[in-house]
Design an enzyme around this catalytic site. Structure first.
Site, short mmCIF file in Angstrom:
data_model
loop_
_atom_site.label_atom_id
_atom_site.label_comp_id
_atom_site.label_asym_id
_atom_site.label_seq_id
_atom_site.Cartn_x
_atom_site.Cartn_y
_atom_site.Cartn_z
N GLU A 26 0.80 -1.23 0.00
CA GLU A 26 0.00 0.00 0.00
C GLU A 26 0.83 1.28 0.00
O GLU A 26 0.58 2.20 0.79
CB GLU A 26 -0.96 -0.01 1.20
CG GLU A 26 -1.90 -1.20 1.17
CD GLU A 26 -2.78 -1.34 2.42
OE1 GLU A 26 -2.67 -0.52 3.34
OE2 GLU A 26 -3.58 -2.30 2.46
N ASN A 42 1.98 -5.26 -3.09
CA ASN A 42 0.57 -5.55 -2.81
C ASN A 42 -0.18 -4.25 -2.54
O ASN A 42 0.31 -3.39 -1.78
CB ASN A 42 0.51 -6.45 -1.56
CG ASN A 42 -0.84 -7.06 -1.29
OD1 ASN A 42 -1.41 -7.72 -2.15
ND2 ASN A 42 -1.35 -6.85 -0.08
N HIS A 52 -10.55 -5.57 -2.49
CA HIS A 52 -11.60 -5.26 -1.50
C HIS A 52 -12.66 -4.43 -2.21
O HIS A 52 -12.56 -3.21 -2.28
CB HIS A 52 -11.02 -4.47 -0.33
CG HIS A 52 -10.03 -5.23 0.50
ND1 HIS A 52 -10.39 -6.31 1.26
CD2 HIS A 52 -8.70 -5.06 0.68
CE1 HIS A 52 -9.33 -6.79 1.89
NE2 HIS A 52 -8.29 -6.04 1.55
N ASP A 55 -12.58 -9.68 -0.99
CA ASP A 55 -13.89 -9.68 -0.34
C ASP A 55 -14.77 -8.68 -1.09
O ASP A 55 -14.27 -7.73 -1.69
CB ASP A 55 -13.84 -9.42 1.18
CG ASP A 55 -13.08 -8.17 1.59
OD1 ASP A 55 -12.92 -7.24 0.78
OD2 ASP A 55 -12.65 -8.12 2.76
O1 G3I Z 1 -5.31 -7.99 18.97
C1 G3I Z 1 -5.68 -6.69 19.42
C2 G3I Z 1 -6.35 -6.77 20.77
O2 G3I Z 1 -5.45 -7.27 21.71
C3 G3I Z 1 -6.84 -5.36 21.16
O3 G3I Z 1 -7.53 -5.42 22.36
C4 G3I Z 1 -7.72 -4.80 20.08
C5 G3I Z 1 -8.18 -3.37 20.41
O4 G3I Z 1 -8.22 -2.57 19.25
O5 G3I Z 1 -7.01 -4.76 18.88
C6 G3I Z 1 -6.58 -6.04 18.42
O6 G3I Z 1 -5.83 -5.86 17.26
C7 G3I Z 1 -6.60 -5.60 16.09
C8 G3I Z 1 -6.20 -6.62 15.03
O7 G3I Z 1 -6.85 -6.33 13.82
C9 G3I Z 1 -6.55 -8.04 15.44
O8 G3I Z 1 -7.93 -8.19 15.55
C10 G3I Z 1 -6.30 -4.20 15.61
O9 G3I Z 1 -6.82 -3.26 16.52
C11 G3I Z 1 -6.91 -3.97 14.26
O10 G3I Z 1 -6.47 -2.72 13.75
C12 G3I Z 1 -6.49 -5.05 13.30
O11 G3I Z 1 -7.13 -4.84 12.06
C13 G3I Z 1 -6.50 -5.45 10.96
C14 G3I Z 1 -6.17 -4.38 9.93
O12 G3I Z 1 -5.62 -5.01 8.79
C15 G3I Z 1 -5.17 -3.38 10.50
O13 G3I Z 1 -4.63 -2.55 9.52
C16 G3I Z 1 -7.47 -6.47 10.36
O14 G3I Z 1 -7.63 -7.57 11.28
C17 G3I Z 1 -6.92 -7.00 9.04
O15 G3I Z 1 -7.92 -7.76 8.40
C18 G3I Z 1 -6.55 -5.84 8.14
O16 G3I Z 1 -5.99 -6.37 6.96
C19 G3I Z 1 -5.60 -5.42 5.97
C20 G3I Z 1 -4.38 -5.96 5.27
O17 G3I Z 1 -3.36 -6.24 6.20
C21 G3I Z 1 -3.87 -4.98 4.23
N1 G3I Z 1 -4.93 -4.61 3.29
C22 G3I Z 1 -6.18 -4.16 3.91
C23 G3I Z 1 -6.69 -5.16 4.91
C24 G3I Z 1 -8.02 -4.72 5.49
O18 G3I Z 1 -7.88 -3.54 6.23
#
Ligand code: G3I
Length: 302
Positions: free
Chosen positions: A127, A169, A206, A237
């Site tokens: 990105e 990517n 996406h 998705d």
């Molecule tokens: O694990 C912590 C937890 O301990 C905490 O209490 C909680 C509170 O916010 O956060 C949890 O972490 C989260 C993590 O996902 C696991 O669930 C993060 O906040 C959250 O920001 C994170 O989001 C991820 C996101 O990337 C972050 O940028 C998504 O799961 C994930 O699907 C998403 O994936 C991205 C790709 O890497 C890149 N392309 C876009 C795609 C969708 O956004």
């Protein structure tokens, strides 16, 4: 064939999913994932904040959980991701200039050494281009270290593990008419002409009402492939999970010989980063949705 992985394998392709370490204790989740898929992308576990939470102190616990689960189920793994403006640990967010540049290089070397020889692909840079009409780079602390940061990342990655495929990517680069798509295309063309090591481009895919699927996606895949890189659908998705749109995306990849495979960004709708959009192939109860049947049918017909 009766599973996504087996159906994709008929044409030499893989069908993958994002996997979260925290869900590996959920047997409904692992049953579907173990049955259907042949490639795994760790959803968060190999990102910078997960693997180098303190500078120079690497942690592969969660990444290895996902890696080991995949290997135990006969799947390959796509590493995600080494250099990104997002999900940087606090120490990295506060760096700039040559210190940040060196930290990026050290991070790539540290993570790639741990997984050397084990992964099929690495998303080396994620990105890096701006949204909107500029076609230029996204502003970030990494970009402010100098415009050559992307090629430095790829050259570092090739030296660290010469056998893994190195990918760029991004999202919203599926529409051939978009400025962002053209910006990435120009960079890849330049890298190929100058011998910067890049093997593949990942199209996250996406799709939603604001950024819908367009039928010129196939043209985009063909044009990038013609530069001499593999292409892949890496985080698919679709808001609402239209069976027709899922089939169109499947057929676009099948039409391009260098389109090596598909990855959906989660197993069930309840696993999605945008679960309210019900964008995936299985519902929250693990039932196959019409989109599943549509993708399987397209793979079997292709
Ligand atoms: O694990 C912590 C937890 O301990 C905490 O209490 C909680 C509170 O916010 O956060 C949890 O972490 C989260 C993590 O996902 C696991 O669930 C993060 O906040 C959250 O920001 C994170 O989001 C991820 C996101 O990337 C972050 O940028 C998504 O799961 C994930 O699907 C998403 O994936 C991205 C790709 O890497 C890149 N392309 C876009 C795609 C969708 O956004």
């Amino acid at each position: 064939a009766s599973t996504l992985g087996a159906a994709a394998a008929q044409s030499g392709r893989y069908f993958g999913t994002a996997i979260s370490a925290g869900k590996l204790g959920d047997s409904a989740y692992t049953t579907i994932a173990g049955r259907e898929f042949t490639m795994v992308t760790p959803e968060n576990e190999m990102k910078i904040d997960a693997t180098e939470p303190q500078q120079g102190r690497f942690n592969f616990t969660a990444g290895d959980q996902v890696y080991n689960w995949a290997v135990q189920h006969g799947m390959q793994v796509r590493g995600h991701t080494l250099a990104w403006h997002s999900q940087q640990p606090g120490w990295m967010q506060s760096l700039s200039g040559s210190a940040l540049r060196q930290a990026m290089i050290n991070h790539i070397n540290g993570v790639m050494a741990h997984y050397k020889g084990k992964l099929a692909y690495w998303d080396v840079v994620n990105e890096a281009f701006a949204d909107g009409g500029s076609g230029g780079r996204r502003d970030s602390n990494l970009q402010r270290t100098g415009n050559d940061w992307i090629e430095v990342a790829f050259r570092t990655a090739r030296a660290a593990d010469p056998n893994v495929k190195l990918c760029y990517n991004d999202y919203n680069i599926e529409d051939w008419s978009a400025a962002k798509t053209q910006g990435v295309y120009t960079m890849v063309k330049d890298f190929k002409s100058r011998g910067v090591p890049i093997d593949c481009v990942g199209f996250q895919s996406h799709f939603n009402s604001g950024d819908p699927y367009k039928s010129n996606f196939r043209t985009t895949l063909q044009n990038f492939a013609a530069l001499g890189v593999d292409v892949a659908i890496t985080e698919l998705d679709i808001q609402g999970a239209s069976a027709t749109t899922y089939a169109n995306v499947t057929n676009d990849c099948l039409a391009v010989s260098r389109c090596v495979g598909f990855t959906v960004w989660g197993v069930r709708d309840s696993d999605s980063w945008r679960s309210g959009d019900t964008p995936l192939l299985f519902d929250g109860n693990g039932n196959k949705k019409p989109a599943y049947t549509s993708v399987l049918g397209a793979l079997n017909a292709g």
